[in-house]
Structures are given as structure tokens and as C-alpha cells.
Design a protein around this motif. Structure first.
Motif, PDB file in Angstrom:
ATOM      1  N   ASP A 190       0.863  -1.176   0.000  1.00 50.46           N
ATOM      2  CA  ASP A 190       0.000   0.000   0.000  1.00 50.46           C
ATOM      3  C   ASP A 190       0.906   1.233   0.000  1.00 50.46           C
ATOM      4  OD1 ASP A 190      -2.374   1.322   0.012  1.00 50.46           O
ATOM      5  OD2 ASP A 190      -2.980   0.718   2.024  1.00 50.46           O
ATOM      6  N   LEU A 191       0.424   2.306  -0.637  1.00 46.89           N
ATOM      7  CA  LEU A 191       1.273   3.469  -0.853  1.00 46.89           C
ATOM      8  C   LEU A 191       1.988   3.965   0.415  1.00 46.89           C
ATOM      9  CD1 LEU A 191       2.406   5.602  -2.793  1.00 46.89           C
ATOM     10  CD2 LEU A 191       0.370   6.968  -2.389  1.00 46.89           C
ATOM     11  N   TYR A 193       3.313   2.544   2.664  1.00 47.32           N
ATOM     12  CA  TYR A 193       4.368   1.660   3.163  1.00 47.32           C
ATOM     13  C   TYR A 193       5.492   1.439   2.168  1.00 47.32           C
ATOM     14  CZ  TYR A 193       0.674   1.087   6.499  1.00 47.32           C
ATOM     15  OH  TYR A 193      -0.291   1.359   7.420  1.00 47.32           O
ATOM     16  N   ILE A 194       5.442   2.053   0.989  1.00 53.68           N
ATOM     17  CA  ILE A 194       6.572   1.884   0.080  1.00 53.68           C
ATOM     18  C   ILE A 194       7.760   2.665   0.649  1.00 53.68           C
ATOM     19  CG2 ILE A 194       5.075   1.447  -1.906  1.00 53.68           C
ATOM     20  CD1 ILE A 194       5.901   4.166  -3.037  1.00 53.68           C
TER      21      ILE A 194
ATOM     22  N   TYR D  14       6.799  10.804  -8.424  1.00 52.08           N
ATOM     23  CA  TYR D  14       7.921  11.517  -7.801  1.00 52.08           C
ATOM     24  C   TYR D  14       8.557  12.538  -8.739  1.00 52.08           C
ATOM     25  CZ  TYR D  14       7.546   8.259  -3.931  1.00 52.08           C
ATOM     26  OH  TYR D  14       7.087   7.537  -2.858  1.00 52.08           O
ATOM     27  N   LYS D 188       5.690   3.521  -7.041  1.00 51.16           N
ATOM     28  CA  LYS D 188       5.084   2.275  -7.467  1.00 51.16           C
ATOM     29  C   LYS D 188       4.709   1.434  -6.253  1.00 51.16           C
ATOM     30  CE  LYS D 188       7.254   0.602 -10.983  1.00 51.16           C
ATOM     31  NZ  LYS D 188       8.366  -0.081 -11.669  1.00 51.16           N
ATOM     32  N   VAL D 189       3.437   1.034  -6.212  1.00 51.27           N
ATOM     33  CA  VAL D 189       2.944   0.257  -5.080  1.00 51.27           C
ATOM     34  C   VAL D 189       3.029  -1.206  -5.449  1.00 51.27           C
ATOM     35  CG1 VAL D 189       0.975  -0.134  -3.573  1.00 51.27           C
ATOM     36  CG2 VAL D 189       1.453   2.169  -4.403  1.00 51.27           C
ATOM     37  N   ASP D 190       4.125  -1.839  -5.060  1.00 49.36           N
ATOM     38  CA  ASP D 190       4.369  -3.224  -5.443  1.00 49.36           C
ATOM     39  C   ASP D 190       5.247  -3.845  -4.354  1.00 49.36           C
ATOM     40  OD1 ASP D 190       4.168  -5.440  -7.017  1.00 49.36           O
ATOM     41  OD2 ASP D 190       5.322  -4.646  -8.701  1.00 49.36           O
ATOM     42  N   TYR D 193       8.867  -3.093  -3.388  1.00 51.76           N
ATOM     43  CA  TYR D 193       9.230  -1.721  -3.026  1.00 51.76           C
ATOM     44  C   TYR D 193       8.717  -1.293  -1.664  1.00 51.76           C
ATOM     45  CZ  TYR D 193      10.395  -2.015  -7.885  1.00 51.76           C
ATOM     46  OH  TYR D 193      10.933  -2.436  -9.070  1.00 51.76           O
ATOM     47  N   ILE D 194       8.031  -2.174  -0.935  1.00 47.96           N
ATOM     48  CA  ILE D 194       7.617  -1.754   0.404  1.00 47.96           C
ATOM     49  C   ILE D 194       8.853  -1.708   1.300  1.00 47.96           C
ATOM     50  CG2 ILE D 194       5.260  -2.611   0.085  1.00 47.96           C
ATOM     51  CD1 ILE D 194       5.878  -4.848   2.079  1.00 47.96           C
ATOM     52  N   PHE D 195       8.735  -0.913   2.345  1.00 54.16           N
ATOM     53  CA  PHE D 195       9.910  -0.609   3.161  1.00 54.16           C
ATOM     54  C   PHE D 195      10.672  -1.845   3.632  1.00 54.16           C
ATOM     55  CE2 PHE D 195      12.150   0.405   7.050  1.00 54.16           C
ATOM     56  CZ  PHE D 195      12.831   1.568   6.723  1.00 54.16           C
ATOM     57  N   PRO D 196       9.999  -2.829   4.238  1.00 52.92           N
ATOM     58  CA  PRO D 196      10.800  -3.940   4.778  1.00 52.92           C
ATOM     59  C   PRO D 196      11.469  -4.795   3.704  1.00 52.92           C
ATOM     60  CG  PRO D 196       8.626  -3.853   5.809  1.00 52.92           C
ATOM     61  CD  PRO D 196       8.587  -2.935   4.620  1.00 52.92           C
TER      62      PRO D 196
END
Lengths: 342, 342, 342, 342
Positions: A190-191, A193-194, D14, D188-190, D193-196
Motif C-alpha cells: 500500500d502506498l 508503506y513503500i 515523484y 510504485k505500489v508493489d 518496493y515496500i519498506f521492509p
């Protein structure tokens, strides 16, 4: 002794991955099956490349076939769904350790208010033991359904319940301010959390009405021996992978000092393998507990304000979820509490 | 109009670098000299490779020669040392904007207690204006000595003073919990600040007796119109480069609501270019203000607990230090408050 | 079987901490003593709060008393100093696993060139076995002095030596570009390593003449069966705590394909517990190996350029230092190679 | 002079945010409209809370109404879509600066191969000028359609073209290894690419066939004056928000030295405001260029291997996208090249 056969329902998230990490090296357990709708039929390594050598495949979550393979099931499912699995598993004689929130709250009205739906299995609530071994150790022995304590709640209830039970602090005016790493949001695509939205960002969220609030209030009230505690719980999202730090503020009663508070914590937890009471003047740091099942607690009484300031840290995925679940399992099954967790 | 000639004393830290960033593009200012003991004689780019194209060289901090080159001096020095420079600079007719803590506290006894030494220039205190333009704008006009508000204090005093002045909240039982990026510790070469000790770490520090506490208490008391406020201030170190988020808790008085609190904030800050009041339900996020001089403020009243929860965010190096210093300079010198800060 | 008594000389850095983590849970080892000049007399928890429950105290590094307490010593010392300890320890009959670079290079002239000093114990070089178990497993059995492979070298030599030995690639025109987390710089208190200087920074360093270059060249030449390999090794510093990724480029010889290269890697490492060969099209990611002793390797042959592109990842502190040291110890002492490392 | 009216098509990513940051403070430009399908009708602050004070609303991307409002359009759209907008905008007399890849490649067959679809507007290719002002400055003057250079390509072509043009290095055997921050992947919400999944991870991707490869090869061939260059381009994802670092390896021709290479870079770029040539021995660091339009370049000739090692750094969103787009606009419109970019 034959090994306990365990399985994980809903294993493709971060709590599932942490269960894998710990169960694959647990000396008294055989991990026989893991389920995932999304990854059914695929090897563990597809979801978690770190475990490519693990020969397990995900299976679709079918209760009947799952129940034949396990003595005990970990449910790493969203709330609501967990309760749907718990009932038939218990009916098949499978012990259940639920990492979701479905069986934590004793009052179904509170559940309905915070989770926005009727409780899915209220008839099971009386069977459920709250999975915080340092507080419910004896009830866990022989339990069939355990509702693992939540991540934020663990970091707050461990110090808070001991201090409230000691009578050193008031039961009113409690404040808990918590800081969590991003894995606490789950493996959620989800946006917000990127990476570029989390990195270099500090932000609170759900500062009123977070779902962990009633759980914290319930357990602190139990410890304090009062009908209810009403408090603030203010979570923040922090750009680290793992770790929760909670700062908890209590009003000290007459005579409260740092030393007495530390003594109360020692009295409650000395001998408990996963609680570390820091020396006077020391505060908790998440990096001292990440990847462990430890809860680290420090406190200091501020004479100027009469406030007892408590600092606690856990790893949200270990002591805050999967490590705790295994600690519960160990006790339920008569194993050493620390098996597989050192 | 001829440009104002300014200089920076002690320019080799992060506040110095941020001053450089902002002053080099300021339309009404000529940066004529910067000092550093460590880098004396070397070009700016040696300390800050980002500014290799800047033709300035660091000079040794000699007051007499420095005073000839500037109309106004920014002091980016450790406390104690700043006061030593302020007096002779003022005597040379140079205006002084001090980013250190030396002239923030009105009571020299409080200074002595928190800074562990006698105040180095008590005779100047009566001249010093507290450098928080949104609260002391008129006093700043024409001021010769300005004591820039500290980073944590700015994030707390901006929302707190407006809310206390509004009468919506109690002056007792205030709690401030702040989270700061690592640049807030300065460009300090010490084990706790190396990357592997900060990254993936969340930790509180100085939870009683932080040096910013008396500054916050002093200014909140002024705003509330009471002799003193006694509160907790609990800072934490967070692995980001820049940004401070503060969560501040007040006891709401009868009739306090989210809407009234937001109205009080709007009444105080509408028209102020560097304060952003968020809509009801919104909370501050440091990533929305980093690299800007903005303070972003949200709040919500929790009816269950009677607590007004305030969330504010700033960039610790901009609105928390160098941007604020320039905003002060702009007002002192009759420039547009926002010059060089958009 | 009685446990092997081991000790760590110079235990207060990150390699020392990682040895602690692994040795404290090693089933066949008793950690009897750890030394540190800086922390002598203090408990482990002073340097590493994560290990506060460990009852060990640091002792001053005195060879004679140390030698009585251990069967095997890990040296986690700066180069130069390590050799000074190795000789008397060996003379006392203590086996030595050296994590420093002192015994890695066979040619003392090369050592002198890259380490800017004469080799401190050339007479021991003939005894030293290079501590890369996947390449020197049989020589390690019964060895008394082991020179653990360096972190960058491990990530490059494991894939590189297998590919060179296979004859699929040329021995000239090799390039290695490596990216390391900041713990690779040690627990070093220096300006370039403080958080704000590393975070949000990507930078190469020591792109000619890094001290690991001759070690890489030496071992690749051995594997290729040529007198010498001359190549580039280009390290970069990346803002993560742990992990090294190396991209290595070879000129493919006629007939080289991705499949053949993967087959050569499988032939070399199938059955090796700590090497993971990825499928065609897959590339290594440090997050799949951090906190493990695994080296993950992928490769792809680019027909357009004739280059074989190799991607490998390790944890610099585990497979790149302390995990590897324990793997060496296991083999030296006749234990299972994986003891304490799963 | 009346301001140039500009608009952004596809402003919610961005690159769009960075255009906003720069255009809102550009002295010669009025930003009149921004489009976004997703955010149509909503204020800028909904997508970018940092710009809540900006009074603009997103509008739906309708060419006719958009064209009336602007003299020049920035296209921050996915490839394919950009070309669809370019043609009618040009037909309406609107100048176009395209940040996508649609007009970068001169050969539609190459476009089709790398972008997996026919070129959407081949008839416009002859009009398009490659938007790398340091190489195509004179062609940009008066251009109506500019294809901004990509982020990775900018970091490689700036140093590479000057060195190839100098004749100091071979046109064969070129290797480029690039490291990019996560904003380079877009908003990009994928899952990857999420933080963890990004934090504490270092990983290469698309090591053969990345879409920026043919763009790099095309422009290096132009600079070298050869029909084609065939090389490797190996990108990696690094856990920072912003910044690209490229290490580029060339075979030096006879007589190549570090000094000659630096002299060639100086000859090419002295006087260019956004290229910084480092001194001998210095290497680029992304943190010195983030949030600026600068490209920082260092190099060193390795006599052992005959390789010229080049190190360059840019901000992927500024010099790698939006800053460069504005630099192009400045030149197209006869403004100072640096307007709004200092």
C-alpha cells in the motif's frame, strides 16, 4: 520423545516468516505444513527466498487435511478469518495458537466496536487463554486455545501490569506512546508503506481508537484489580524493519521511587527468561532486542512531575508475535519455556 | 538596496551547513565570512563537499577582523562559547543571532542547573529576544541579540503556547514526547552515533533533565500566563537524518473539542507563513516538512480520556535551527519574513 | 564428548559480537574467555547490551592466562596485532582462527605493499590454511592456524574460483564491484561513519589498492591454475547495517552459457551447506542471507557482450567473518561443519 | 518579461513532485496546471502533503483545455502514453519536454525491442532533441520537443561521452555499474518496493536488457563517433530515497592517465554550471548532490589493469529527471540555463 507436529495457517506474511525462522530450528517440533491461498502449491522459497532450502510447499488452507498433519496450529491470519479456522481445528483436536486479535478481548461488545464486526466465534472466548506467558503462565499449561498478546500490548502490559499490581502507581492518567518498525504493518502493499514514503519519515497514526488500545486497557485493569482503565495509546511509524519501543507514563503514588519501581519489576520478572530489567538510569533500545524474544524494561521516577517514566523494547515479530506464540506453545505442551527461542 | 553582510561563527557543523545552504541563495544577504577553528584556511568544500563551488574559505574565529566584515553574525557554537563571542560582537555593533542555548533562559539559576556552569554573560540577557518569530515577532524587529529557539522547543512551543493561551487546556499535566533525527545530535563523532549503532535502533534518552526542558517550560508558562509549568519532556533518537516529531498531551478543560483546538491554532497562526494547521483527523509527518522552514501541526481531542493530543513536525535543522535563525534575521533587518526561505 | 573450550581475543568489535552470538548457542563449544583492553574487567553487557545475561567478563589480553583457558582462540584483532598473538598462542598449543588479514597472503612482499609494514610473523605463513571451507575443506581438517577469508574476498572467490576452475571464463579482464554495509568498516568512531554521513549516501572508496584486492587475486589465480590474476576490485559503502553484494564480470570463453556457468557452480558447491546457487534469471539479494552463513550466487551470460555477470551476496559479519570462523573451527575440530550455524 | 506558462501532465509521481518543487520557485515561470487521472479535481496537497499551501488543483488530462493554459508542457507519464500526448500538444503549438523514454531512441526497432511495443509516434522522432544540455545545448535552443535524458543514462553519458570523445579510452569493453535509490522505481505500489523489502537490502536487477541500456549505448556511440557501442549496464537497488551512483570502467588507450582523463573532463565541462569535476583521488558521493541539479564526477586510472575507473553521482529526480527537464526548458526558452535550479 516424539516431536510435536505443528503447522502454520496463513504463513506468507512477516509473522509467518518469523514462525518459520524459529520453528525450523526448534528442537522439539516438526513443522509439517504451512498454508497460503496465494502461494498454494509453491515452495516456501517463493514467498521467502531466505528459506529456499526448506523442502516445504505451501498448501491451500483446508482444515480437514491440515488437521491430520498437525497436533498444534499457529494462525497467522487476519482477524475474523482466524476465528473461522479456530473452531474446526479445535473440533479436530488440534491445539490452536492464534496470533490474530480474535480471542484477546473478553468483551464481545468491545470487539465489535474496535473491529467493526460481530465477534465470529464468541462461544470460544471462555476457552481462550491470553498468550502472555509472564502473566498467564499457569493458565497456558494445558490450554487448547491461546490468543497471543499483540505486539504493542506486549511492550506495554509487561511493564505496566507489574507496576500497577505493585500499587506504586495510579490507575488513572496512564499514557503509552509507542514507536514501531514498518514490519508491524504486515507485508502490506500500500502506498504509505513503500520505501520512499516511510524512509526519512516519522509519523503517528490511529492515535485514538487503535485496535490494540482495548487489549491494553483490559489487561492493565486485570493487573491493577480495577474494573477498567481508560488511557491513551499513541502509536507512531518509524523507518526501521523491526522493533517496538514504548514509553509509558504513570502517576506515582506517594512513596514511589525509581528504586521501588525497579524492585517491583524485579519481583515480577526475576527468573522469567525473556524479561530484562535494566539498571537505574538505563533506558531500553530496540536494537538490543531485535531478533530475540526479549522484552527490555527501564524506568525512572521524575520527582519534579511525579511521573514514573517507563521505557520498554521488544522485537515486534518475535516477542510481539511469533516468538511469543512459540513460548506459549512450549508451555502448552509441557516443553521448556525457552525451547527454540535462545 | 545594498545587501546585508552576514557571517557564521562556528560553521563546520550541521547547523552551519544548513545556514550555508539557505544564505547562499538568500536574495538580500551577502555571506562574507565563515569561521572554524578546525578548518581555518580551507575552502568550504573541505568540510562540506556539497558546496565545493562556494569560493569562501573558513577563517579562524577572530572577533575583531570578523566584525569588520559583517553587519550580522550567526553563532553556531556550543553553549558557553557562544556567549563569549556575543559580547564583543555586539560591542563592535554587530547584530547577533545565536543558535546556541546561551540566551534562551531568563533565569541564570536555571541555566546553571541544566548547563552545569555559571551563565557566561548574564548582563546580556535583558537584551536578548527569544527567537521564535511566530511568538516574538514584534520584539524581534530591531533586536540586536536574538536567542534562537531550540529544535525540540520549537516543535512543542508553537502548538503548545497557542493552546495554553486559548484557555482550552490545563497548565498542569502536560507531557511532550519527541522523536528526533540523528543530525539533531550535531556532527558528533561518538560511538552512539555511528551508523550501525543508530540504524535499526529506536531509543529514548535524557528523559529527565534534558537541556531543552527548562526552555519549553519557560515559554509555555509565558504563553499560559502562569508563573511556571512543570512537565515531562521525553526525547527519542530515530534513524532518520532530519526531522522532529513531537506528540504533546494536554488535559482539555471543560468544553474542549478538536474543532475548538484547531480554531485556536488557526487564530494564532493564520497568516503566519511557516505554520501549517492540519485538518481535523490529520496528523503531522516529518517528511512533509524536511528541508523547509514549516511547522506542521495537527490535533485531536480524545473524549474518552479528556486529553488533547497534539502532533507537530519540523525539520530540526531548518525551522529548528538555521531556517529559524534566518527568519529572525529577516525580521530584525526589516526584510520580508520569508526572504530566502521559500 | 567434552566441549571445546574457546576464547576470543579482541572481542569488543562487531566481529567479536557476532562470534558471541554464534558461540553462545554452539552445542559443542564452551566460550570460556573474551579479551578487550578497553573493557577489561567489565561484563560483556557493557560493550554489547544485547548480551547482558551473559555472565562473562572481558579480561585483559594476557596470552599466558588466556592460553590456559582455551583449546582454540579466535583473533578478532587489527592486522599486525593478530600475528603478535598467534605465535605465542600456537606455542602454548592453542589452535588459532584469525579473522584478521595477517595470514591470508602467501607472499610477504605483497603483504608489505598493501599493509604498509613488514609481515609480523612470516615463519608462521607455511602453517596457515586459508579459511574458506568450500575451497580448503580438507586442509582445514587438523589445521592449527587458520586465516579466515575476508568479507569481500569470500563473496568474490566463492563464485569466481568455481567459474575460473571450470574453464568457462577467461582469467583476464575480471572486474569485481562490491557493495558493503557499514558494519564492514568495523565499530569505528570516525566522521565518515556517523549516521548522517552514511545514511542517504552511496559512495565508492579505495577503488585501487584496497587491501582485499591481493587476497582476491591470489585465490582466483590458485583456482584458475595461473601464476597471477590482475583485476579491478571496486568497493562501495551502502547504508545498511549488514550485507555485501558483489557483481563480478568475466569474459566468457567460446561456448559459455548461463546454463553451463550454473552447472559449474552446482558442480562445485552442491552438497556444500552454505552455498546457494540460484536458478537461471535470479540474482542475489543481501536480505536473503543476512544473519546467516549462506553465500547466495546467481549468474547470467550476456550474449551481446560476451560477459558472464555474476551476482553474489553474503552477510559480511557471518559468512564474511565470524560465521566462517566457526565453520573453520568446526572442520578443524572434527565437528559437523554446520554445528552452531543453522 | 511575462512569465512562461507551464503545465505538468501526469504530475502525481515523484518526478511530478520534483517538478513542482522546482517550478514553484522558478522566477520566470508560472505553473498554471497539472494533470492526474487519479487525483483529478483534488488539490495538490492531496497527493503531496508537502505542498498543501499550493492553490493548484489537479485536472483531468484533456489536451485541448490543457493546451490553452500553457506555453510548454512537461510530460511525466509512462512511456507510450507520453507520445500520445506529445503529438496533439505540439499541434496546438505547445512546446514539450518529455521525461519519459518515448523520444530518446533514434531507432524505432531498438525502441520496439526494449519497450515491447511499436513506437507510438515515429513521425516526431526527427523533431526530438535529446535533453542532455551539456551535450546538446545548442540543439536545445529553440527546440519544440525535448526527450529528457534518463536518470541512469545521465550519470553515465556525462562522464562517458567526454572521455570517449577525448580518444583516451577504447570504445569496446565499457562497463557501467549503477546504484539507485528507490524513488527511481517511481511511486510504485508493489511488494518489492515496500519498506521492509528494500531496507537492509542490496540487489541488482535487469542486468541484461534494462531499458536504459540502448539509450546509453546510443549516446556514447555518438560521442565516440562510432556506429555502435555494445556494453554492460548493471543497475542495483539501494535503500536510499534519492541518488544514483555509477561506476564506469573503460580500457585506457596508450598514454591514458588520471590527469589526462581529468583534463578531458575539465575541457568538456568547465563553465558548465551543473557538472563538478573532482580532484585526482576523489570519488563521487550521492549525498553531495542530492536535491541539486549537479553531476559530480571523479576518475582514476589504474595502471595495474589499464582500466580508467569513473565515479559519478546525481540526484535521480533532479539532474536525472525534473531538474534536467527544467534546465532544458530554460535553454529552449532563452532563459539562463540555471534559472530556478540553484
Amino acid at each position: 520423545m516424539s516431536k510435536i507436529r505443528v503447522g502454520i495457517v496463513g504463513a506468507s506474511g512477516y509473522a509467518g516468516e518469523e514462525l518459520l525462522r524459529l520453528l525450523l530450528q526448534h528442537p522439539a517440533v516438526e513443522l509439517t505444513c504451512i498454508t497460503s491461498r496465494q502461494y498454494a502449491g509453491q515452495p516456501v522459497g517463493t514467498a521467502f527466498p531466505r528459506y529456499r532450502e526448506c523442502p516445504l510447499n505451501f498448501m491451500a488452507p483446508d482444515v480437514a487435511s491440515f488437521a491430520e498433519l498437525v497436533d498444534l496450529a499457529f494462525l497467522a491470519l487476519p482477524h475474523g478469518l482466524a476465528a473461522e479456522f479456530a473452531a474446526p481445528l479445535l473440533a479436530h483436536g488440534v491445539k490452536v495458537v492464534d496470533i490474530s486479535a480474535d480471542f484477546r478481548l473478553r468483551d464481545t461488545a468491545v470487539y465489535a466496536k474496535y473491529y467493526k464486526s460481530e465477534h465470529p466465534a464468541p462461544e470460544l472466548l471462555s476457552k481462550a487463554v491470553y498468550g502472555l506467558p509472564e502473566r498467564y503462565g499457569s493458565a497456558l499449561r494445558g490450554a487448547e486455545l491461546v490468543a497471543c498478546a499483540g505486539c504493542y500490548p506486549t511492550s506495554i502490559i509487561l511493564p505496566g501490569s507489574a507496576l500497577l499490581a505493585s500499587g506504586l502507581v495510579e490507575t488513572t492518567g496512564v499514557e503509552a506512546i509507542s514507536l514501531s518498525g514498518v514490519s508491524g504493518a504486515g507485508r502490506k502493499v500500500d502506498l504509505p508503506y513503500i520505501f520512499p514514503e516511510c524512509n526519512e519519515s516519522i509519523r503517528p497514526y490511529s492515535v485514538t481508537g487503535h485496535r490494540h488500545l482495548p487489549e491494553i486497557e483490559q489487561e492493565l485493569a486485570v493487573a491493577a484489580g480495577v474494573p477498567a482503565i481508560t488511557m491513551n495509546f499513541i502509536p507512531h511509524l518509524i523507518p526501521v524493519n523491526r522493533g517496538i519501543h514504548s514509553t509509558i507514563l504513570f502517576h506515582g503514588r506517594t512513596g514511589c521511587t525509581t528504586d521501588k519501581a525497579l524492585a517491583a519489576l524485579h519481583a515480577a520478572y526475576d527468573g522469567k527468561p525473556f524479561v530484562r530489567i535494566l539498571a537505574a538510569g538505563e533506558l531500553a533500545d530496540t536494537k538490543h532486542v531485535t531478533m530475540t524474544n526479549m522484552c527490555e524494561i527501564g524506568c525512572v521516577f521524575d520527582q519534579r512531575t511525579g511521573r514514573l517514566l517507563v521505557s520498554s523494547a521488544i522485537d515486534n515479530l518475535t516477542k510481539g508475535a511469533s516468538g511469543q506464540a512459540i513460548q506459549c506453545m512450549n508451555i502448552m505442551c509441557g516443553l521448556d519455556e525457552t525451547a527454540g527461542l535462545r
